[in-house]
Design a protein around this motif. Sequence first.
Motif, PDB file in Angstrom:
ATOM      1  N   SER A 180       0.844  -1.189   0.000  1.00 43.00           N
ATOM      2  CA  SER A 180       0.000   0.000   0.000  1.00 43.00           C
ATOM      3  C   SER A 180       0.880   1.239   0.000  1.00 43.00           C
ATOM      4  O   SER A 180       2.083   1.167   0.270  1.00 43.00           O
ATOM      5  N   ILE A 181       0.270   2.363  -0.296  1.00 43.94           N
ATOM      6  CA  ILE A 181       0.987   3.624  -0.307  1.00 43.94           C
ATOM      7  C   ILE A 181       0.195   4.653   0.497  1.00 43.94           C
ATOM      8  O   ILE A 181      -1.044   4.712   0.401  1.00 43.94           O
ATOM      9  N   LEU A 182       0.884   5.443   1.306  1.00 45.01           N
ATOM     10  CA  LEU A 182       0.234   6.427   2.156  1.00 45.01           C
ATOM     11  C   LEU A 182       0.064   7.732   1.389  1.00 45.01           C
ATOM     12  O   LEU A 182       1.026   8.250   0.814  1.00 45.01           O
ATOM     13  N   MET A 183      -1.153   8.254   1.387  1.00 39.58           N
ATOM     14  CA  MET A 183      -1.436   9.512   0.700  1.00 39.58           C
ATOM     15  C   MET A 183      -2.022  10.515   1.675  1.00 39.58           C
ATOM     16  O   MET A 183      -2.860  10.170   2.504  1.00 39.58           O
ATOM     17  N   LEU A 184      -1.566  11.763   1.562  1.00 38.91           N
ATOM     18  CA  LEU A 184      -2.125  12.851   2.355  1.00 38.91           C
ATOM     19  C   LEU A 184      -3.215  13.521   1.527  1.00 38.91           C
ATOM     20  O   LEU A 184      -2.955  14.061   0.443  1.00 38.91           O
ATOM     21  N   VAL A 185      -4.441  13.474   2.036  1.00 37.19           N
ATOM     22  CA  VAL A 185      -5.608  13.964   1.308  1.00 37.19           C
ATOM     23  C   VAL A 185      -6.235  15.121   2.078  1.00 37.19           C
ATOM     24  O   VAL A 185      -6.408  15.045   3.306  1.00 37.19           O
ATOM     25  N   ARG A 186      -6.564  16.181   1.348  1.00 36.37           N
ATOM     26  CA  ARG A 186      -7.219  17.337   1.976  1.00 36.37           C
ATOM     27  C   ARG A 186      -8.635  17.480   1.437  1.00 36.37           C
ATOM     28  O   ARG A 186      -8.877  17.335   0.240  1.00 36.37           O
ATOM     29  N   ARG A 187      -9.529  17.762   2.370  1.00 39.07           N
ATOM     30  CA  ARG A 187     -10.926  18.015   2.012  1.00 39.07           C
ATOM     31  C   ARG A 187     -11.388  19.258   2.759  1.00 39.07           C
ATOM     32  O   ARG A 187     -11.447  19.256   3.990  1.00 39.07           O
ATOM     33  N   GLY A 188     -11.694  20.308   2.035  1.00 40.64           N
ATOM     34  CA  GLY A 188     -12.098  21.554   2.673  1.00 40.64           C
ATOM     35  C   GLY A 188     -11.023  22.135   3.565  1.00 40.64           C
ATOM     36  O   GLY A 188     -11.326  22.789   4.561  1.00 40.64           O
ATOM     37  N   GLY A 189      -9.769  21.866   3.261  1.00 43.48           N
ATOM     38  CA  GLY A 189      -8.668  22.385   4.063  1.00 43.48           C
ATOM     39  C   GLY A 189      -8.238  21.467   5.181  1.00 43.48           C
ATOM     40  O   GLY A 189      -7.182  21.682   5.779  1.00 43.48           O
ATOM     41  N   ASP A 190      -9.032  20.452   5.483  1.00 43.38           N
ATOM     42  CA  ASP A 190      -8.688  19.529   6.571  1.00 43.38           C
ATOM     43  C   ASP A 190      -7.915  18.334   6.019  1.00 43.38           C
ATOM     44  O   ASP A 190      -8.390  17.644   5.107  1.00 43.38           O
ATOM     45  N   PRO A 191      -6.722  18.043   6.562  1.00 44.05           N
ATOM     46  CA  PRO A 191      -5.911  16.951   6.032  1.00 44.05           C
ATOM     47  C   PRO A 191      -6.129  15.640   6.776  1.00 44.05           C
ATOM     48  O   PRO A 191      -6.466  15.623   7.954  1.00 44.05           O
ATOM     49  N   ARG A 192      -5.928  14.538   6.079  1.00 41.72           N
ATOM     50  CA  ARG A 192      -5.884  13.223   6.710  1.00 41.72           C
ATOM     51  C   ARG A 192      -5.090  12.282   5.809  1.00 41.72           C
ATOM     52  O   ARG A 192      -5.021  12.465   4.588  1.00 41.72           O
ATOM     53  N   PHE A 193      -4.462  11.282   6.419  1.00 48.86           N
ATOM     54  CA  PHE A 193      -3.715  10.289   5.664  1.00 48.86           C
ATOM     55  C   PHE A 193      -4.608   9.095   5.364  1.00 48.86           C
ATOM     56  O   PHE A 193      -5.403   8.666   6.205  1.00 48.86           O
ATOM     57  N   VAL A 194      -4.448   8.545   4.174  1.00 42.24           N
ATOM     58  CA  VAL A 194      -5.185   7.361   3.746  1.00 42.24           C
ATOM     59  C   VAL A 194      -4.195   6.404   3.093  1.00 42.24           C
ATOM     60  O   VAL A 194      -3.381   6.815   2.255  1.00 42.24           O
ATOM     61  N   ALA A 195      -4.256   5.122   3.471  1.00 40.10           N
ATOM     62  CA  ALA A 195      -3.410   4.110   2.845  1.00 40.10           C
ATOM     63  C   ALA A 195      -4.194   3.408   1.746  1.00 40.10           C
ATOM     64  O   ALA A 195      -5.232   2.793   2.011  1.00 40.10           O
ATOM     65  N   LEU A 196      -3.723   3.512   0.489  1.00 36.02           N
ATOM     66  CA  LEU A 196      -4.395   2.885  -0.646  1.00 36.02           C
ATOM     67  C   LEU A 196      -3.623   1.653  -1.094  1.00 36.02           C
ATOM     68  O   LEU A 196      -2.387   1.672  -1.189  1.00 36.02           O
ATOM     69  N   SER A 197      -4.359   0.600  -1.378  1.00 32.03           N
ATOM     70  CA  SER A 197      -3.746  -0.668  -1.772  1.00 32.03           C
ATOM     71  C   SER A 197      -3.128  -0.554  -3.165  1.00 32.03           C
ATOM     72  O   SER A 197      -3.677   0.071  -4.075  1.00 32.03           O
ATOM     73  N   LEU A 198      -1.947  -1.206  -3.318  1.00 31.41           N
ATOM     74  CA  LEU A 198      -1.251  -1.272  -4.605  1.00 31.41           C
ATOM     75  C   LEU A 198      -1.492  -2.602  -5.296  1.00 31.41           C
ATOM     76  O   LEU A 198      -0.968  -2.825  -6.401  1.00 31.41           O
ATOM     77  N   GLU A 199      -2.233  -3.483  -4.644  1.00 27.57           N
ATOM     78  CA  GLU A 199      -2.421  -4.834  -5.187  1.00 27.57           C
ATOM     79  C   GLU A 199      -3.706  -4.939  -5.987  1.00 27.57           C
ATOM     80  O   GLU A 199      -4.629  -4.163  -5.821  1.00 27.57           O
TER      81      GLU A 199
END
Length: 457
Positions: free
Chosen positions: A438-457
């Motif tokens: 998986s790969i960790l992505m920093l995602v912002r929504r309305g200025g608020d950030p959060r990390f999400v791990a997305l599968s590479l498989e």
Amino acid sequence: MQVATATAQARPSTFADLAERVSPAVVNITTSTTIAGRTGPRGLVPEGSPFEDFFDDLDRGPGEGSRRSSALGSGFVISEDGFIVTNNHVIEGADEILIEFYPGGEPGVPAQLVGTDPNTDIAVLKVDLEGLPFVEFGDSNGPGSRVGDWVMAMGNPLGQGFSVSAGIVSARNRALSGTYDDYIQTDAAINRGNSGGPLFNMDGEVIGVNTAILSPTGGSIGIGFAMSSAVVTNVVDQLIEFGETRRGWLGVRIQDVTPDMVDAIEGLEMARGALVTDVPPGPAENAGMVAGDVILTFDGIEIEDTRELVRIVGNSPVGKEVPVEVLRNGDMTDLTVILGRRETEEAVAFPASTEPQEPEQSDVLGLTLSEITPELADQFSLTSDEGLVIIAIAPDSDAASKGLIEGDVITEAGQRAVATVADLEAQITAATEAGRRSILMLVRRGGDPRFVALSLE
């Protein structure tokens, strides 16, 4: 059989000696307030109370026109010169506060408000008396405060006067509604009027301040909560010294590390610590902390999650130099942070955005991504031109299952900033070649950030 015998022997034969010793320091509190009239019945808690979903002690009835209203609560003396601890919601908005000492003591003594902390629902009062019997705080994290240990609650339940109830510590580290919550749960009977009273260990030390109950009826069903002395002592000391709280401030936005992120964060072996999502100008930025750092220790204390970090930072002195260990790109990094003051410094501006680049678009991991254009910024009400905006998402993708939506902006992948689709694809390739699932992505929504791990498989 041996275990059962040991338990039976540990059970106290009576609480009478303990109650007799500490009861002179426990007080009843009566407040009077002038309130504007209202119609209809009121709930169990005052409007705006931090415990609207739980319980409080105010007992005001319906009516019309301005009138005097009374409330009852409890408290306890912590010094011979008259400092008294209670709950903020017991005295909030009161015009007059009267203290009634244990029968035989002086009744109706006026008290002055020293300071309050709505965040922990603690208040400190002062009466003009000397030589008072008092009790001391104990260690709510030490022996005598473990789950299963005996405790005793004192107070003024239902306005019936001085009363004692006993039970055990049912659970620890409970959170109800506040940032700094650290409640001891007990089955000792706590009812309306008990709020602000002490929860004693068997050594006669106060390990909690009785604050709330969880109940569908408003009466005790054996689920009571006392704010732990580990939180209360620091608040009380500050209220007495300054009349207000002065909490440490690190200056970061953080989120918990979830199990699905572990494989995506290089060097992390288990889901623990606090993952930094944003670093505005402030103490953390000055110390060199960056988004993507995982805070693993703070002032020598291992950090399990964000709630623990917030509580420890808030209990730390303003201006203290604190060693912090963070995991960054697979390596441990030592930082030293000089804490600011939360009450005055947490409202800060975030760094300005970078210059936009030529738009580019591609499909990656079930996402249709584009560099941010003025048109897309207007369409999705984006306030920054950093990163890649999601303009479409496959409904059966891992990204969709993780809650990503159109208009979300990806600003980091693999803990590296991404300004173009090529940047993102390079990070995906690097993660795949490193054998990551998986790969960790920093995602912002309305200025608020959060990390999400997305599968590479």
